[in-house]
Motif scaffolding. Sequence first.
Motif, PDB file in Angstrom:
ATOM      1  N   GLU A 134     -13.782  20.969  -5.862  1.00 42.03           N
ATOM      2  CA  GLU A 134     -13.366  21.744  -7.029  1.00 42.03           C
ATOM      3  C   GLU A 134     -12.213  22.634  -6.583  1.00 42.03           C
ATOM      4  O   GLU A 134     -12.357  23.425  -5.647  1.00 42.03           O
ATOM      5  N   ALA A 147     -11.574  19.136 -15.969  1.00 42.18           N
ATOM      6  CA  ALA A 147     -12.214  20.434 -15.772  1.00 42.18           C
ATOM      7  C   ALA A 147     -13.527  20.225 -15.023  1.00 42.18           C
ATOM      8  O   ALA A 147     -14.233  19.245 -15.229  1.00 42.18           O
ATOM      9  N   SER A 148     -13.845  21.149 -14.152  1.00 43.00           N
ATOM     10  CA  SER A 148     -15.080  21.086 -13.382  1.00 43.00           C
ATOM     11  C   SER A 148     -16.265  21.450 -14.267  1.00 43.00           C
ATOM     12  O   SER A 148     -16.128  22.195 -15.243  1.00 43.00           O
ATOM     13  N   PRO A 152     -14.507  26.375 -16.195  1.00 44.29           N
ATOM     14  CA  PRO A 152     -13.260  25.851 -16.766  1.00 44.29           C
ATOM     15  C   PRO A 152     -12.013  26.169 -15.933  1.00 44.29           C
ATOM     16  O   PRO A 152     -10.991  25.514 -16.084  1.00 44.29           O
ATOM     17  N   SER A 153     -12.091  27.160 -15.040  1.00 41.10           N
ATOM     18  CA  SER A 153     -10.913  27.492 -14.234  1.00 41.10           C
ATOM     19  C   SER A 153     -10.784  26.578 -13.013  1.00 41.10           C
ATOM     20  O   SER A 153      -9.758  26.585 -12.351  1.00 41.10           O
ATOM     21  N   ARG A 155     -10.874  22.642 -11.236  1.00 43.73           N
ATOM     22  CA  ARG A 155     -10.513  21.266 -11.595  1.00 43.73           C
ATOM     23  C   ARG A 155     -11.052  20.299 -10.532  1.00 43.73           C
ATOM     24  O   ARG A 155     -11.236  20.670  -9.376  1.00 43.73           O
TER      25      ARG A 155
END
Length: 179
Positions: A134, A147-148, A152-153, A155
């Motif tokens: 991530e 998105a992880s 959401p911040s 990836r």
Amino acid sequence: MEMKRCLSGSIVLMLSLEAALLVAGHPSAAAVDDFVAAIRLPSDTQAAAPARPWKCCDAAVCTRSIPPICHCQDEVRQCDAACKDCVPSTAYPSLSVCNDRYTGDPGPICRPWDCCDFALCTRSIPPFCRCTDEVEQCAATCKDCAASTSGPSRRVCQDVFLGFPGPRCTVEGNNNVGN
């Protein structure tokens, strides 16, 4: 700077040639044009640089010279069309290696990530791998950046890569993530 010197030298040469022809009694502009047309600049005689014999390379071996001379040791299903010396891999005869040498930058990496700490790979040779790291931003070579699930911040690159996952992002005893 070198180009300015060359250009100014050419201009001075043309003007002095025209002056010499006028003094010698040959005011013919055609004679000057013929002489100028016969002048060859270094850029007129240099051939275009050959194309790199691979699009990307994960296992480049290069000399320390400037420019470097590189050989890509990637084992692939099929060599790039630009490769002139495609040979079977010694380790896996179903794969090929481009034996060409290239003078210059070996080019971009093929993996869809720069480095990976948590790779999921099949047991096949070569393996199919996915990097589950991530990260804040996916590498430029990643085609499917999602998105992880943890936030959401963060990836995750969803690409699957045929080959080994490459270097780890964290060095033992260091928690800096480079991906």
